[in-house]
Motif scaffolding. Sequence first.
Motif, PDB file in Angstrom:
ATOM      1  N   ILE C  65       0.823  -1.205   0.000  1.00  0.00           N
ATOM      2  CA  ILE C  65       0.000   0.000   0.000  1.00  0.00           C
ATOM      3  C   ILE C  65       0.857   1.254   0.000  1.00  0.00           C
ATOM      4  O   ILE C  65       0.596   2.218  -0.726  1.00  0.00           O
ATOM      5  CB  ILE C  65      -0.940  -0.028   1.230  1.00  0.00           C
ATOM      6  CG1 ILE C  65      -1.881  -1.210   1.112  1.00  0.00           C
ATOM      7  CG2 ILE C  65      -1.691   1.270   1.354  1.00  0.00           C
ATOM      8  CD1 ILE C  65      -2.821  -1.370   2.251  1.00  0.00           C
ATOM      9  N   LEU C  68       2.400   1.871  -3.308  1.00  0.00           N
ATOM     10  CA  LEU C  68       1.336   2.353  -4.191  1.00  0.00           C
ATOM     11  C   LEU C  68       1.083   3.839  -3.949  1.00  0.00           C
ATOM     12  O   LEU C  68       0.980   4.640  -4.894  1.00  0.00           O
ATOM     13  CB  LEU C  68       0.073   1.553  -3.886  1.00  0.00           C
ATOM     14  CG  LEU C  68      -0.965   1.415  -4.987  1.00  0.00           C
ATOM     15  CD1 LEU C  68      -0.358   0.733  -6.185  1.00  0.00           C
ATOM     16  CD2 LEU C  68      -2.137   0.610  -4.476  1.00  0.00           C
ATOM     17  N   THR C  69       1.023   4.208  -2.657  1.00  0.00           N
ATOM     18  CA  THR C  69       0.790   5.600  -2.309  1.00  0.00           C
ATOM     19  C   THR C  69       1.898   6.479  -2.868  1.00  0.00           C
ATOM     20  O   THR C  69       1.634   7.537  -3.463  1.00  0.00           O
ATOM     21  CB  THR C  69       0.726   5.738  -0.775  1.00  0.00           C
ATOM     22  OG1 THR C  69      -0.172   4.765  -0.282  1.00  0.00           O
ATOM     23  CG2 THR C  69       0.277   7.106  -0.379  1.00  0.00           C
ATOM     24  N   ALA C  72       1.485   6.972  -6.459  1.00  0.00           N
ATOM     25  CA  ALA C  72       0.417   7.930  -6.761  1.00  0.00           C
ATOM     26  C   ALA C  72       0.912   9.351  -6.561  1.00  0.00           C
ATOM     27  O   ALA C  72       0.609  10.249  -7.352  1.00  0.00           O
ATOM     28  CB  ALA C  72      -0.793   7.650  -5.879  1.00  0.00           C
ATOM     29  N   LEU C  75       3.062  10.315  -9.441  1.00  0.00           N
ATOM     30  CA  LEU C  75       2.329  10.492 -10.690  1.00  0.00           C
ATOM     31  C   LEU C  75       1.501  11.766 -10.695  1.00  0.00           C
ATOM     32  O   LEU C  75       1.137  12.263 -11.760  1.00  0.00           O
ATOM     33  CB  LEU C  75       1.409   9.288 -10.929  1.00  0.00           C
ATOM     34  CG  LEU C  75       2.127   8.011 -11.343  1.00  0.00           C
ATOM     35  CD1 LEU C  75       1.172   6.841 -11.369  1.00  0.00           C
ATOM     36  CD2 LEU C  75       2.771   8.181 -12.711  1.00  0.00           C
ATOM     37  N   VAL C 151     -13.634 -10.108  -3.706  1.00  0.00           N
ATOM     38  CA  VAL C 151     -13.490  -8.660  -3.524  1.00  0.00           C
ATOM     39  C   VAL C 151     -12.170  -8.187  -4.124  1.00  0.00           C
ATOM     40  O   VAL C 151     -12.106  -7.183  -4.848  1.00  0.00           O
ATOM     41  CB  VAL C 151     -13.560  -8.296  -2.028  1.00  0.00           C
ATOM     42  CG1 VAL C 151     -13.151  -6.855  -1.814  1.00  0.00           C
ATOM     43  CG2 VAL C 151     -14.946  -8.531  -1.497  1.00  0.00           C
ATOM     44  N   LEU C 152     -11.106  -8.934  -3.837  1.00  0.00           N
ATOM     45  CA  LEU C 152      -9.794  -8.539  -4.352  1.00  0.00           C
ATOM     46  C   LEU C 152      -9.768  -8.576  -5.871  1.00  0.00           C
ATOM     47  O   LEU C 152      -9.212  -7.682  -6.512  1.00  0.00           O
ATOM     48  CB  LEU C 152      -8.708  -9.443  -3.784  1.00  0.00           C
ATOM     49  CG  LEU C 152      -8.313  -9.128  -2.344  1.00  0.00           C
ATOM     50  CD1 LEU C 152      -7.273 -10.096  -1.863  1.00  0.00           C
ATOM     51  CD2 LEU C 152      -7.777  -7.717  -2.245  1.00  0.00           C
ATOM     52  N   THR C 154     -12.303  -8.184  -7.860  1.00  0.00           N
ATOM     53  CA  THR C 154     -13.079  -7.044  -8.333  1.00  0.00           C
ATOM     54  C   THR C 154     -12.256  -5.768  -8.237  1.00  0.00           C
ATOM     55  O   THR C 154     -12.241  -4.942  -9.170  1.00  0.00           O
ATOM     56  CB  THR C 154     -14.351  -6.906  -7.486  1.00  0.00           C
ATOM     57  OG1 THR C 154     -14.897  -8.193  -7.288  1.00  0.00           O
ATOM     58  CG2 THR C 154     -15.355  -6.014  -8.173  1.00  0.00           C
ATOM     59  N   ALA C 155     -11.552  -5.614  -7.095  1.00  0.00           N
ATOM     60  CA  ALA C 155     -10.736  -4.419  -6.911  1.00  0.00           C
ATOM     61  C   ALA C 155      -9.654  -4.357  -7.976  1.00  0.00           C
ATOM     62  O   ALA C 155      -9.374  -3.285  -8.543  1.00  0.00           O
ATOM     63  CB  ALA C 155     -10.101  -4.430  -5.523  1.00  0.00           C
ATOM     64  N   GLY C 158     -11.262  -3.457 -11.194  1.00  0.00           N
ATOM     65  CA  GLY C 158     -11.720  -2.073 -11.082  1.00  0.00           C
ATOM     66  C   GLY C 158     -10.571  -1.096 -11.180  1.00  0.00           C
ATOM     67  O   GLY C 158     -10.654  -0.083 -11.896  1.00  0.00           O
ATOM     68  N   ALA C 159      -9.483  -1.399 -10.474  1.00  0.00           N
ATOM     69  CA  ALA C 159      -8.352  -0.473 -10.495  1.00  0.00           C
ATOM     70  C   ALA C 159      -7.783  -0.351 -11.904  1.00  0.00           C
ATOM     71  O   ALA C 159      -7.446   0.752 -12.355  1.00  0.00           O
ATOM     72  CB  ALA C 159      -7.266  -0.964  -9.538  1.00  0.00           C
ATOM     73  N   LEU C 162     -10.193   1.715 -13.984  1.00  0.00           N
ATOM     74  CA  LEU C 162     -10.231   3.120 -13.606  1.00  0.00           C
ATOM     75  C   LEU C 162      -8.990   3.869 -14.060  1.00  0.00           C
ATOM     76  O   LEU C 162      -9.061   5.033 -14.458  1.00  0.00           O
ATOM     77  CB  LEU C 162     -10.351   3.238 -12.085  1.00  0.00           C
ATOM     78  CG  LEU C 162     -11.747   3.052 -11.518  1.00  0.00           C
ATOM     79  CD1 LEU C 162     -11.671   2.981 -10.012  1.00  0.00           C
ATOM     80  CD2 LEU C 162     -12.639   4.192 -11.944  1.00  0.00           C
ATOM     81  N   SER C 163      -7.837   3.199 -13.988  1.00  0.00           N
ATOM     82  CA  SER C 163      -6.615   3.973 -14.154  1.00  0.00           C
ATOM     83  C   SER C 163      -6.061   3.931 -15.568  1.00  0.00           C
ATOM     84  O   SER C 163      -5.161   4.689 -15.892  1.00  0.00           O
ATOM     85  CB  SER C 163      -5.546   3.473 -13.183  1.00  0.00           C
ATOM     86  OG  SER C 163      -5.333   2.111 -13.411  1.00  0.00           O
ATOM     87  N   ARG C 164      -6.615   3.076 -16.425  1.00  0.00           N
ATOM     88  CA  ARG C 164      -6.045   3.078 -17.768  1.00  0.00           C
ATOM     89  C   ARG C 164      -6.654   4.221 -18.577  1.00  0.00           C
ATOM     90  O   ARG C 164      -7.713   4.757 -18.238  1.00  0.00           O
ATOM     91  CB  ARG C 164      -6.299   1.746 -18.461  1.00  0.00           C
ATOM     92  CG  ARG C 164      -7.750   1.554 -18.792  1.00  0.00           C
ATOM     93  CD  ARG C 164      -7.957   0.401 -19.716  1.00  0.00           C
ATOM     94  NE  ARG C 164      -9.344   0.429 -20.138  1.00  0.00           N
ATOM     95  CZ  ARG C 164      -9.868  -0.450 -20.967  1.00  0.00           C
ATOM     96  NH1 ARG C 164      -9.124  -1.397 -21.448  1.00  0.00           N
ATOM     97  NH2 ARG C 164     -11.128  -0.373 -21.318  1.00  0.00           N
ATOM     98  N   LYS C 165      -6.008   4.531 -19.645  1.00  0.00           N
ATOM     99  CA  LYS C 165      -6.520   5.592 -20.508  1.00  0.00           C
ATOM    100  C   LYS C 165      -7.758   5.100 -21.223  1.00  0.00           C
ATOM    101  O   LYS C 165      -7.829   3.968 -21.669  1.00  0.00           O
ATOM    102  CB  LYS C 165      -5.461   5.989 -21.534  1.00  0.00           C
ATOM    103  CG  LYS C 165      -4.314   6.742 -20.926  1.00  0.00           C
ATOM    104  CD  LYS C 165      -3.800   7.790 -21.917  1.00  0.00           C
ATOM    105  CE  LYS C 165      -2.836   8.731 -21.253  1.00  0.00           C
ATOM    106  NZ  LYS C 165      -1.574   8.066 -20.891  1.00  0.00           N
TER     107      LYS C 165
END
Lengths: 745, 102, 169
Positions: C65, C68-69, C72, C75, C151-152, C154-155, C158-159, C162-165
């Motif tokens: 985490i 990752l932070t 971020a 970026l 859940v993982l 899906t995350a 989802g990630a 969400l984050s791709r162009k």
Amino acid sequence: MTNPILVDYLRWIVLAPLLGAAINGLAGAWLQKRVGRHAVTAVALLPIGIAFALAVKGFLQLLSIEPEQRFLLDSVSKWMHIGHLKVDMAFWLDPLSSMMTLVITGIGGLIHLYSVGYMSEEPSYWRYFTYLNLFTAAMLTLVLGDSLLTMFVGWEGVGLCSYALIGFWHREWANASAGSKAFITNRVGDFGFVLGMFGLFWALDRTGQGTVVFRELAQRVHLLDGQTIAGLAAATFVTLMMFVGATGKSAQIPLYVWLPDAMAGPTPVSALIHAATMVTAGVYMICRLNFLFDMAPTTLHVVAAIGTLTAFFAATIGVAQWDIKKVLAYSTVSQLGFMFIAMGVGAYTTGVFHLFTHAFFKACLFLGSGSVIHALHHEQDMRHMGGLKKYMPITFWTFLLSTLALCGIPPFAGFFSKDEILWKAFSSPLGSPVLWAIGTLTAGFTAFYMFRQVFLVFYGEYRGSPGGHGHGHDDHGDDHGHATTAHDDGHGHGGHHGDPHESPALMTIPLVILALGAVLTGFLNVPGALGGHHVFDQWLAPVIAKAAHGEGHGAHGAPAAVARGHGVEAAVEHEAKVLEHDLETVEHDVEDATWEYLLMAVSVTVAFGGILLAWLMYRRKSLDPSTFSEAWSGGPYRAVYNKYWIDELYDATVIRGTLALSNLLATFDRVVVDGIVNGAGWVVRQVSALEGAFDRGVVDGLVNLVGSTSLALGNRARALQTGHIYSYLYAIVIGVVVVMFARLL
Amino acid sequence: MEIGLNHYLVVGLLVFLAGVFTVLTRRNAIGVLMGVELVLNSANINYIAFSRFGTGGLEGQIFSIFVIMLAAAEAAIGLAIVLGIYRKFQTIDVEEVDSLRG
Amino acid sequence: MIYAALFYAIALFTVAGAFGVAFSENVVYSAFSLMATLLGAAGLYVFLGADFLAAVQLLVYVGGILVLTLFAIMLTHQISDVEVSNRAVGRWPALGLVGFVGIAMATALVRAPWKVSGEVVAKAAGEGTTYGIGDAFLGPFLLPFELASIVLLTALVGAIVLSRKEIRD
């Protein structure tokens, strides 16, 4: 079987190719560029040599011990100990896995050697050998693994490598999608395998004896008696699921569709993976679990039925194909069907024997077709071949010998193995004359389409355009571009470089060795009726819980039962049964031999009939093939030519169905879910606007009255409606504080 | 004085308060997410302390694993959203991102 | 005695880190303070006999985490930015509110009749907790465990989404 002999070299049989794959995979590109292709070749071939040497060593060690004690174990490390599940990373060598290991490393080594010649112009030479070594390692894991779980690792590994190698020339859409098709179809089967494995462990675990290790399974499998899963007897459920796995990997109905498309890969790959080794994994698995399948006669009937159907339908499809590799592919499907017939009638050793001989002659046929394709610059359509006999004599002779073996002409290998299967299908308690009849008919078809191929490819006049390479109609036009240039300067044919030519020695030597195998291996298992001793069956006897039906029964049945640790009582009972059966077989023997000769004669006659038909049609041309293709207004021919439209059927049902479902869900998402979300957003915006106006008009006035301290709070309260995250956070925290104080005070 | 349950609860409380404060005051979206991590960690400290001193079993630890799992998922999604916001607004200041304002 | 001193040191480290996250002016400093807190929490887990969790905490939080932070942060900020990147607004009202929360919780802490068994469970003290946790996950907690994997997944999906162009066709 009770006390395995511990050794520590078995792991290197698996690790050596894996190491080769790792080196070539990580540094292969560098090696090829800086040091040259020879370095890559050495890295790829050496491990296979080591593995083969160790396989031979294991085989010799097994030979040196008593038949019932032939069991080497190499426990590498603890792997998974969870609850009652205790699995080690361990490899074992018993007669069955020893035989498979020899085939994989032996024939695999020859195919590696052949590939050096076949792929010599390939730019991604190193990538090819990485996959090939990785495949060998995975296949050896599958075979040597001492538990279902270890086997599954290999099972998945070979699937992955098969996918990578089918789509090796992945820049062409057809190849890439063929790879995907193989992978996805195999997933369906793997799902069955996993369910079977879970079911087996679960059912055994209910008695407190859960295990997936083969040697423990063999002793505990009787605990499944009386248990049920999903309304079926536990053994039936487990074996049916396992068989689903086998149909995927071994290309049986209904999951065979991937194998013909798999011919998009390089031809040596077709020989190694899609003829000699991987596709036989299902057969191997059933033979390995023979004690389990013996408990489920229902499954055995299903296996036999599916095997027969597959053998027959694939053979009929093979009759109408024009692609030299597709014919061989359908022939492989058909021959695998034969092996499953043997499994289904409980003649496990016979099926494995066919696996063994088939590995030789089918690998030789594929490599031969590869040699032809190589010579004709990636031409695969048999209508553009012909007369190659004089251009490439070695290829021709090896191809012919293997074809004879495949057709079951005595005394070549296929005769002994296929005839044994037909005989067992007829005589075994689980068999029936119907199985035999269809099998024999299929053998006739086999002889016909194989000799049709021989005549089309090697006889008559060369029908290709001289100097023309890279024909446009070739739907597997693998890599025309570089093949063209490669051959221009590679072989120096100058003005008539389109003429077919014999392949280099690197490719013909494996052909010759394999052809020798196709001629000679049959003699390993000469049936009693022909004065033989079933050497191969006896070698495998300790693996098979119940001795083979028919001859050689009493010799090994009883010790095997004792070794399985059924306890004295069971052994005595078993012995009594064996004696009884022996008496019966003695009575039958006289009659049997006559029957056996008769059936042999019939099947050989049918095979010659097929050859004769092919000769009349494609050599002498006195019979016009169109009289058959036009029969019944061409209906049967079109059905066969279009492979019974099975691909179209799957496309219309499974694939379209999945796509339609996805579209439906997407529409639902767009219309309903998005609608709700948008509607909620709209409502909130309207309410917020209203409240914003209210805030500005009324609350602000009140706040001004309360004074500066409440002004700050009032501003915060207004901010609640502004869409800022932190305003919501404040609301949450304030709410929490209020609730807490309400509770505390 | 022997280290007991209350000691851990106090540590948890302080970390929790710091987390809440971070969440409330930060205008940098990543900062806000860090505050959330602090809050989740304080919950974990409490869980494990209860598990150790209360029941003596493993249930608290198992719940903490689920919390860590959710925190990982939350961080991945949260940061992906932050990157999306950055791409759209060229800022991750939560005060300037207010398209949902009424 | 050493035990208590060590505990206080780690507790102080943890809490100091937490306050660092709350008050630091630069978001990168905040991130490193967060690391201190996470490490401290891992230390506390060891004190509480949760060795497996301490390892998980290090692997997932510090190794995952936090990295990752930091990514971020990289970026979304110019590397050369030296200005205050971690604007904090409205500290006093927030402090007041947090004070209320603190008072409420401290009251609860003091008043609640905690049932303390006082026994150190053998598992926690001696042989490590990994075995027990593994058993629990494949036993009574199997369903939540499987749900967690969904859940993982899906995350994960989802990630990525969400984050791709965005690709428009």
